[in-house]
Design an enzyme around this catalytic site. Structure first.
Site, short mmCIF file in Angstrom:
data_model
loop_
_atom_site.label_atom_id
_atom_site.label_comp_id
_atom_site.label_asym_id
_atom_site.label_seq_id
_atom_site.Cartn_x
_atom_site.Cartn_y
_atom_site.Cartn_z
N ASP A 67 -1.25 -0.96 6.23
CA ASP A 67 -1.36 -0.42 7.59
C ASP A 67 -2.27 -1.27 8.47
OD1 ASP A 67 -3.90 0.19 6.74
OD2 ASP A 67 -3.54 2.34 6.59
N ASP A 120 0.88 -1.16 0.00
CA ASP A 120 0.00 0.00 0.00
C ASP A 120 0.93 1.22 0.00
OD1 ASP A 120 -2.30 1.67 0.42
OD2 ASP A 120 -1.68 1.82 2.52
N ASP A 154 -6.61 -1.90 4.86
CA ASP A 154 -6.19 -2.95 3.95
C ASP A 154 -6.44 -4.36 4.46
OD1 ASP A 154 -5.04 -1.15 1.98
OD2 ASP A 154 -3.50 -0.74 3.47
#
Length: 640
Positions: A531, A337, A535
């Site tokens: 995180d 991410d 996600d």
């Protein structure tokens, strides 16, 4: 001696006593003749001193169905040696076996130290502040949410909470592996397990004890052993079938030649039987049993994984099980991410581009008010750039649209603030921006008011991340983000990421990961790093989910397979190196133990190997394998 447990010290004294007695018994025939029956009695003394517990365990385990274990093998081999008149060999074998067991026990204890140190982060008491201002020492489990606890300098924070009074620096090393303290003051969150270094803190408890960060971490570590790697499961199954097979083979090695000697006339006996006796074949079978003991595999393989998990935990890397450590070692693709993982996650307004007839101040005010109810980092950066108090009564009918933006009524006027997808959804023509960064487009009453450029800079530690991963064996790095194409391209270029995909909704990230999973080579694994909050679906779908910056994040600890307790991306490389080193050592131990044992087993079957080679193939191989396994505890951190 001080590092040994009471049980280990007792075993050491037994080993020394048995060794001294054995030397005395061996020297006695040099002083005066010793009849055979007295030799048996004399050798039985050191044998029972060192081996009585092995004999007892072997007998006790038979009714429980645990027949073919190492205690049975050692008892059978040494009692058989006594039966064939090899009294000294019987004592020597048991002596070396118990020495190996002591060393194994000590090695396991050493590997547990890092885990044991982690277990010390749970505070025993909390200083509960009563209504009259007095303090009472209570069990953290008895403290209710909303209560005030006082944390003095040098004490651990007992529960997760928020500072209501005081300022201090917190030592988070036990959780993150980092020595740099974290400054906190009124309004700042604090988590259990940290050490208060300086000032007095009054903390309002926000979570009960069983839901606190330290409880979740300890539960994670305590249960890590339940999730075994494929290599561990293989060794467990292997030992279950291997030991009975070698006992049957040893029995056959003794019985078949013995029966042949009895039935076949001496003149017709084959060459391998010529000049042999039943006692010689019994001795070969006993040597065969000693060699076959699977201690080296049964101890060293789990110890390697345990050492890898323990070494990683010292660096603030929590692995939920050895199966995840093994999967990480096979990882060839790492997907990231962007926001908060590779970048700082603290957005800053860097440019204002108002439409004709709109001032910069009006553009920023409309966006800040519309985003005033959102906790998204972009919203926070807009309010910070506005820099004024916001009257909540000015904003009504707020609607946050996932992956698009926010709509609201500001002073009675319809305002939309979000990305290009939101503009297209509302049928508004928007202006492109060539500058890299996140673009927030704003409309007022359906008319385009301009856009705001927000930049999220890469973390300094991420600069060499891709290079470190490639050196650790990763073949491909991918970045997924909901940010603009320009912003994603700039970050990927700066960090050396191989591939990126921008303007993705949460569901799009799962689809991209599914696509990457379908393309990976057989046996390889894909890791996703995020995180752990937004996600969670992707963390769950990937072969291995890594939550980064998870200090105090419940969602991260729950969703991920590996948890990095701070925001340092370099620890991904450290975790990768730990996993590959651990798996490499596991394979070394398996092939080394099987290779040496196989070779000496063949030598023993043909009468070439003596009991001394058998002892080396058992205890010696176990020594070497355990020493090799203990290397997993040493972790070389990735230098960014």
């Amino acid at each position: 001696m001080n590092n040994l447990t009471r049980k280990q010290r007792k075993m050491l004294y037994r080993i020394l006593a048995a060794a001294v007695l054995l030397i005395i018994v061996k020297l006695l025939p040099l002083l005066f003749p010793v009849p055979w029956w007295m030799a048996v009695v004399l050798f039985l003394v050191p044998y029972l001193v060192i081996g009585w517990d092995v004999l007892w365990k072997a007998v006790r385990n038979i009714p429980n169905g645990q027949v073919f274990d190492e205690n049975f093998l050692m008892a059978l081999a040494t009692v058989g040696a006594f039966a064939t008149g090899e009294y000294a060999e019987a004592v020597f074998v048991m002596l070396f076996y118990q020495t190996g067991e002591l060393f194994q026990d000590y090695a396991v204890g050493k590997s547990r130290q890092s885990i044991a140190a982690l277990m010390d982060i749970r505070p025993d008491v909390a200083n509960l502040e009563n209504e009259d201002g007095s303090l009472e020492e209570v069990d953290p489990e008895d403290v209710e949410v909303g209560s005030i606890v006082v944390v003095r300098p040098g004490e651990r924070v007992p529960l997760d909470g928020e500072v209501v009074e005081g300022a201090s620096a917190l030592d988070t090393a036990a959780l993150t592996g980092e020595s740099v303290p974290r400054d906190v003051g009124p309004g700042d969150p604090v988590i259990s397990g940290c050490v208060n270094q300086s000032g007095l803190l009054r903390v309002r408890v926000t979570k009960p004890c069983e839901e606190s960060t330290v409880s979740k971490i300890l539960d994670l570590v305590e249960n890590a052993g339940e999730k075994k790697a494929a290599s561990e499961n293989f060794i467990t199954r292997f030992a279950r079938y291997y030991t009975p097979c070698v006992v049957i083979a040893a029995t056959a090695l003794f019985l078949i030649p013995t029966i042949a000697l009895a039935l076949v006339p001496a003149a017709s006996q084959p060459a391998f039987l010529a000049g042999t006796s039943w006692t010689g074949w019994l001795h070969r079978a006993l040597i065969f049993l000693v060699i076959s003991c699977p201690c080296a595999l049964v101890i060293s393989v789990p110890l390697s994984f345990f050492g890898g998990i323990g070494g990683a935990s010292k660096c603030g890397i929590l692995v939920k099980g050895s199966n995840y450590l093994e999967t990480l070692a096979r990882t060839e693709t790492v997907v990231f991410d962007k926001t908060g993982t590779l970048t700082q996650g603290s957005f800053t307004v860097t440019a204002l581009h108002p439409a004709e007839g709109v001032t910069e101040d009006a553009l920023l005010e409309a966006a800040a008010l519309a985003e005033s109810w959102s906790s998204h980092p972009i919203s926070v950066s807009l309010r910070k750039a506005w820099g004024r108090d916001i009257d909540p009564s000015r904003v009504t009918e707020v609607e946050e649209i996932a992956g698009h933006g926010v709509t609201a009524k500001v002073d009675g006027k319809a305002v939309s603030a979000g990305n290009s997808r939101l503009m297209e959804k509302e049928g508004v023509r928007w202006e492109a921006c060539e500058l890299p960064g996140t673009i927030v487009h704003v409309t007022v009453e359906g008319r385009y008011a301009g856009h705001i450029l927000i930049s999220d800079l890469p973390k300094p530690e991420a600069k060499t991340l891709a290079e470190g991963l490639k050196a650790a064996g990763v073949k491909k790095t991918v970045m997924l983000t909901g940010d603009t194409e320009a912003a994603a391209k700039a970050v990927a270029r700066d960090l050396g990421i191989d591939e990126y995909h921008a303007q993705l909704l949460p569901a799009d990230k799962v689809e991209r990961v599914e696509s990457l999973l379908a393309k990976k080579s057989p046996g390889a694994a894909l890791a996703f790093v995020g995180d752990g909050i937004n996600d969670a679906p992707v963390l769950t779908r990937a072969d291995i989910g890594i939550a980064m910056g998870a200090l105090g994040s419940d969602a991260a600890i729950e969703a991920a397979d590996i948890v990095l307790m701070d925001d340092n991306p370099a620890k991904i490389v450290t975790a990768m190196r730990v996993s590959r080193k651990t798996l490499r050592i596991v394979k070394q131990n398996i092939w080394f133990a099987l290779g040496v044992k196989g070779a000496v087993l063949l030598l023993g079957a043909f009468g070439v190997a003596t009991m001394w080679e058998a002892v080396f193939a058992d205890v010696g191989v176990a020594f070497i394998a355990i020493l090799n396994a203990m290397r997993c505890l040493r972790v070389d951190k990735f230098k960014k």
